[in-house]
Each structure stands twice: as structure tokens, then as C-alpha cells.
Design an enzyme around this catalytic site. Structure first.
Site, PDB file in Angstrom:
ATOM      1  N   GLY A   1       0.835  -1.216   0.000  1.00  0.00           N
ATOM      2  CA  GLY A   1       0.000   0.000   0.000  1.00  0.00           C
ATOM      3  C   GLY A   1       0.865   1.259   0.000  1.00  0.00           C
TER       4      GLY A   1
ATOM      5  N   ASP B   1       2.964   2.222  -2.139  1.00  0.00           N
ATOM      6  CA  ASP B   1       4.226   2.130  -2.890  1.00  0.00           C
ATOM      7  C   ASP B   1       4.073   2.673  -4.314  1.00  0.00           C
ATOM      8  OD1 ASP B   1       5.603  -0.966  -1.464  1.00  0.00           O
ATOM      9  OD2 ASP B   1       5.017   0.995  -0.593  1.00  0.00           O
TER      10      ASP B   1
ATOM     11  N   ASP C   1       0.415  45.053 -25.672  1.00  0.00           N
ATOM     12  CA  ASP C   1      -0.910  44.496 -25.363  1.00  0.00           C
ATOM     13  C   ASP C   1      -1.377  43.536 -26.451  1.00  0.00           C
ATOM     14  OD1 ASP C   1      -1.144  45.972 -23.044  1.00  0.00           O
ATOM     15  OD2 ASP C   1      -2.050  47.683 -24.070  1.00  0.00           O
TER      16      ASP C   1
ATOM     17  N   HIS D   1       5.933   2.582  -8.188  1.00  0.00           N
ATOM     18  CA  HIS D   1       6.896   1.894  -9.052  1.00  0.00           C
ATOM     19  C   HIS D   1       7.024   2.654 -10.367  1.00  0.00           C
ATOM     20  CE1 HIS D   1       5.535  -2.088  -6.903  1.00  0.00           C
ATOM     21  NE2 HIS D   1       6.261  -1.289  -6.109  1.00  0.00           N
TER      22      HIS D   1
ATOM     23  N   ASP E   1      -5.559  36.403 -23.648  1.00  0.00           N
ATOM     24  CA  ASP E   1      -4.295  37.132 -23.456  1.00  0.00           C
ATOM     25  C   ASP E   1      -3.726  37.594 -24.790  1.00  0.00           C
ATOM     26  OD1 ASP E   1      -4.524  36.498 -20.803  1.00  0.00           O
ATOM     27  OD2 ASP E   1      -3.147  34.792 -20.879  1.00  0.00           O
TER      28      ASP E   1
ATOM     29  N   HIS F   1      -7.677   8.924 -10.654  1.00  0.00           N
ATOM     30  CA  HIS F   1      -7.459   9.850 -11.778  1.00  0.00           C
ATOM     31  C   HIS F   1      -8.559  10.901 -11.866  1.00  0.00           C
ATOM     32  CE1 HIS F   1      -4.633   6.756 -13.768  1.00  0.00           C
ATOM     33  NE2 HIS F   1      -3.945   7.679 -13.091  1.00  0.00           N
TER      34      HIS F   1
ATOM     35  N   GLU G   1      11.850   3.412 -19.188  1.00  0.00           N
ATOM     36  CA  GLU G   1      11.576   4.756 -19.742  1.00  0.00           C
ATOM     37  C   GLU G   1      12.849   5.577 -19.678  1.00  0.00           C
ATOM     38  OE1 GLU G   1       8.911   4.925 -21.110  1.00  0.00           O
ATOM     39  OE2 GLU G   1       7.658   3.478 -20.078  1.00  0.00           O
TER      40      GLU G   1
ATOM     41  N   HIS H   1      -1.723   9.011  -6.000  1.00  0.00           N
ATOM     42  CA  HIS H   1      -2.342   7.690  -5.773  1.00  0.00           C
ATOM     43  C   HIS H   1      -1.936   7.148  -4.412  1.00  0.00           C
ATOM     44  CE1 HIS H   1      -3.888   7.430  -9.788  1.00  0.00           C
ATOM     45  NE2 HIS H   1      -2.719   7.370 -10.358  1.00  0.00           N
TER      46      HIS H   1
ATOM     47  N   HIS I   1       2.523  12.809  -9.650  1.00  0.00           N
ATOM     48  CA  HIS I   1       1.246  12.163  -9.985  1.00  0.00           C
ATOM     49  C   HIS I   1       1.088  10.859  -9.196  1.00  0.00           C
ATOM     50  CE1 HIS I   1      -1.997  10.587 -12.735  1.00  0.00           C
ATOM     51  NE2 HIS I   1      -1.462   9.427 -12.348  1.00  0.00           N
ATOM     52  N   GLU I   2       2.103  10.006  -9.227  1.00  0.00           N
ATOM     53  CA  GLU I   2       1.985   8.692  -8.554  1.00  0.00           C
ATOM     54  C   GLU I   2       1.775   8.869  -7.052  1.00  0.00           C
ATOM     55  OE1 GLU I   2       1.996   7.052 -12.146  1.00  0.00           O
ATOM     56  OE2 GLU I   2       1.393   6.216 -10.220  1.00  0.00           O
TER      57      GLU I   2
END
Lengths: 366, 81
Positions: free
Chosen positions: A93, A95, A280, A97, A188, A129, A102, A123, A119-120
Site C-alpha cells: 500500500g 508504494d 498588449d 513503481h 491574453d 485519476h 523509460e 495515488h 502524480h503517482e
């Protein structure tokens, strides 16, 4: 945002983490800095604290693995699945990975470890998500500049739904996806690009293609990672097939996805007086570029590469009815489309008058 | 052995099945082209994925859906479990 079904959460707030297995692509020191910064993103928005340990059982174990690594969720080699993490709980729980196959980086090249790790860890703390494309917890990878990264509002709302308000005396706030059909929407900057129209807003831009019904929202950093947020003016020079973007006293030249070498440059190159430190709005028309600054405008001769004499002039004296500071402008079929606040004014250059006044977000199919 | 050649349709089927099994709990081995019984489950799961990403909910593996499936992403399923 979405809280993981069953609302798993850590019962204590002083969490520990341990890096069990490092990637071979970055130094240990770099990995540790990135991981610590990624946790800090969540600490700033909550009452959680994160302490690195090197021995014993940590709440959140971090490791880089290849392929099948014994958790029933094998990695798939380069690209595709980048990483995964487990909801709060004992043992595996919490953890996280990461796929060792990559390419892990600390810059805009794929894939930035800070963004994936942050991001991970969402979780690991109990978030699932989010459907908000701007949210950190959106499942698809999108580069954003780490050095200026702030947790989006959607993720702040999510983590605070689980652990309550931040322990900071001032509650943090973050960027939200601009709502295309917000009637108060302002732009903008706007520029055409090879037949498309780009509408810049904060860190995003909408892309309107003449033959596509949908208007696409993207991060500026997805196309041009080196550009800042908050572009203030933009125009396309179709003769050179370049788009020029302005922020403050700097400007960049884009050739498609590439930023031309030697940029940013200073706007004094155009011949502005030193009193002008920002633009502007800007638009190119028939070999000249019009620059709008407060209630005045300049005309720049692109051939002679110098400002026309007799400028600046008052905007309303040449464009009757355009009485305020211009947010953005672009040209279409010999009409200047001036965007002022949530309204745009179509100024017909032949009739020399305003021929249409509409809500700005009509250009986003609203 | 001759290299097993996959028709584009089969390749698409493979991409779709893998994605929905991994991220939308499509029961494994459910979606093989031509079999009717699992198709409605797949259409529902495809629609669920399209809804999550704000795509047109066609229930078909159209180009924008396949493009989204090919993007690098997190390995955690999108419906939370």
C-alpha cells in the site's frame, strides 16, 4: 478529482518514504531531490509531512523496475505505461513503481520524473485519476515546467477532501482549466498559424482549425516547453511563416513547433522607446505589423524593418469605436478582430468602421 | 516460422482490448474480433473510456480514441480500483 473507491487514507500525517531501487539514468542525488520536491507539492496543500528513511519499513516505498516485477502489473517497456502506485495501506500500500525502461529526465524531454512522481504520489495518498486535463491526477503525461509548477486547484480540492485543509496559514490555490464558455472569458493573445487560429490564455491555448468542428485546448508547454505562461501578444508573419509571441519586453519567434534560435530578444529591436516595456496586442497586415500599447498603436514596416514615422497614434483616432486597451487582435479577410474583455469588435479595414460586436467566446464555439 | 502478420483491424483490436482490460476492467479474453457476445461489453467500456476523456461517445475505436490510447500514461486504472 476522484478519491479512490473505499476512501483509503493514511491515519497518520507524518508519512515516511524510502527509495528501495534507483534508476540507472539519474544520479541518486538527483532522484532524491526530485522525489522530495514531488512530495513537497502535496505537503504544501495539506497537513501531510514526508520524511525520507534509509532503513526499515516505510509507508511509501519507491522503486524503478523493468517488465514483470511481481505485483501483477507488469511494465511494458519504453512509452505506454510510465509508472503506477498503490492506494494507502500496509505492505505494498502506498508504494510507487517507475518503469526503468523509460527515459527519465529532469527537463522537458520525455519523461520528466518530477511530474510522474508527483502524480503517482497522489495515488499513494488516496487519489484516483481526474478527468480535468489540467489536473496533476489526469492519467495522460503532459510536460509542464517543474521550476514554476504549482498544484492545480482540482488536485488541491482532492487532497483536502481526504486530509482536510493545508496546515499553511494561507490556504494554497492553484490554476484551473479555463472554461471556454465562461461568458466572462478574456484572451491574453491571439495569432493565426497556417490557417489555424491560436487563442492564448494563462498557460493554455485553444487551437481552432478551419475544418475541425472541435476547438482543442492544450498546454502551451506541450508544444513549446521553453515558453513562459501568460503570453501577452502574438502575431503571424505569413511571409516568413513565423509566429511572434510577446511577454514583457521579450519576444520569441516560432517556426511550427520550434522556437527559432537566438530568442528571446528584446522588443527594443522593433524601435520602441524605452518607456514601452510590454505589448498588449499585435497583428500583421500587408507587410506591416501593428502594435497596440494602452490607448496607442505603432506601425512597423517589416520590409524596411523600422517603425513608421508619425507614430504612435491614438487607437480610436484611426480605428473609431475601439476606445479601450486591446487584449488581443488578429486579422481575417481584411477585418481586424479586436478583443477587449469578453467582447470582440470586427473592424472592417475597407469600410473603416466596426461591422460586428460579439462575445469573445463565440470563437470557441460557445 | 512465417512472421504472424496482423491485419490493421486485428492490431486495433489488440490495442483496444489491452487498454480496456488494463484501465477499464474489461474481463480478459472478452474481445476477439467477430465474436458477438463480448461486443456489447466492449462498446460499454469504450464509451466509459471516451466519457472519461471527453471524447465523442461513439462506442467505436475511432481515430481520436485510438490516438488517446497511444498516449504515454499512468498504469493505474481510470475508474479507481
Amino acid at each position: 478529482f476522484m478519491v479512490t473507491p473505499g476512501n483509503p487514507r493514511w491515519k497518520h500525517t507524518n508519512l515516511t518514504y524510502r527509495i528501495l531501487k534507483y534508476t540507472t539514468q539519474l544520479s541518486h542525488a538527483k532522484v532524491e531531490t526530485v522525489i522530495s520536491t514531488a512530495f513537497q507539492i502535496w505537503a504544501n496543500a495539506s497537513s501531510l509531512t514526508f520524511t525520507k528513511i534509509s532503513q526499515g519499513e516505510a509507508d511509501i516505498n519507491i522503486a524503478f523496475y523493468e517488465g514483470d516485477h511481481g505485483d501483477n502489473s507488469p511494465f511494458d517497456g519504453p512509452n505506454g505505461i510510465l509508472a503506477h502506485a498503490f492506494q494507502p495501506g500496509p505492505g505494498i500500500g502506498g508504494d510507487a513503481h517507475f518503469d526503468e525502461q523509460e527515459t527519465w529526465t529532469t527537463n522537458f524531454e520525455n519523461y520528466n520524473l518530477f511530474l510522474v512522481a508527483a502524480h503517482e504520489f497522489g495515488h499513494s495518498l488516496g487519489l484516483s485519476h481526474s478527468t480535468d486535463p489540467v489536473a496533476l491526477m489526469y492519467p495522460i503525461y503532459a510536460f509542464r515546467e517543474p521550476s514554476t509548477y504549482t498544484l492545480p486547484q482540482d488536485d488541491i480540492n482532492g487532497i483536502q477532501a481526504i486530509y482536510g485543509p493545508s496546515s499553511n496559514p494561507v490556504q494554497p490555490t492553484g490554476p484551473s482549466t479555463p472554461t471556454a464558455c465562461d461568458p466572462r472569458l478574456t484572451f491574453d493573445a491571439i495569432a493565426t498559424l497556417r490557417g489555424e487560429i491560436l487563442f492564448f490564455k494563462d498557460r493554455y491555448f485553444w487551437r481552432r482549425h478551419p475544418r475541425m468542428p472541435e476547438v482543442e485546448l492544450n498546454f502551451i508547454s506541450l508544444f513549446w516547453p521553453a515558453l513562459p505562461d501568460g503570453i501577452q501578444a502574438a502575431y503571424e508573419d505569413p511571409d516568413k511563416d513565423l509566429v511572434f509571441l510577446f511577454k514583457g519586453s521579450q519576444y520569441w519567434a516560432l517556426s511550427g513547433y520550434d522556437i527559432e534560435p537566438g530568442y528571446p530578444k528584446d522588443i527594443s529591436n522593433y524601435g520602441f522607446p524605452s518607456s514601452v516595456r510590454a505589448i498588449d496586442a499585435a497583428v500583421y497586415y500587408r507587410g506591416e505589423t501593428f502594435f497596440f500599447v494602452n490607448d496607442q498603436f505603432w506601425r512597423y514596416d517589416n520590409q524596411r524593418q523600422s517603425m513608421q514615422t508619425g507614430y504612435p497614434k491614438n487607437i480610436a483616432s484611426i480605428f473609431p469605436g475601439i476606445e479601450s486597451r486591446v487584449d488581443a487582435v488578429f486579422q481575417q479577410n481584411h477585418v481586424f478582430l479586436f478583443f477587449i474583455g469578453p467582447t470582440y469588435y470586427a473592424f472592417d479595414l475597407s469600410a473603416h468602421r466596426i461591422t460586428r460586436v460579439q462575445r469573445s467566446n463565440r470563437w470557441l464555439n460557445c | 516460422f512465417p512472421v504472424r502478420w496482423e491485419s490493421p483491424e486485428e492490431e486495433t483490436t489488440q490495442v483496444v482490448r489491452n487498454y480496456l482490460e488494463r484501465f477499464y476492467q474489461l474481463p480478459r479474453g472478452r474481445y476477439r474480433s467477430g465474436r458477438s457476445n463480448g461486443t456489447s461489453v466492449v462498446v460499454d467500456k469504450l464509451r466509459e473510456m471516451q466519457r472519461f476523456f471527453g471524447l465523442n461517445e461513439t462506442g467505436k475505436p475511432d481515430e481520436e480514441t485510438l490516438e488517446m490510447m497511444r498516449k504515454p500514461r499512468c498504469g493505474v486504472p481510470d475508474n479507481g480500483d
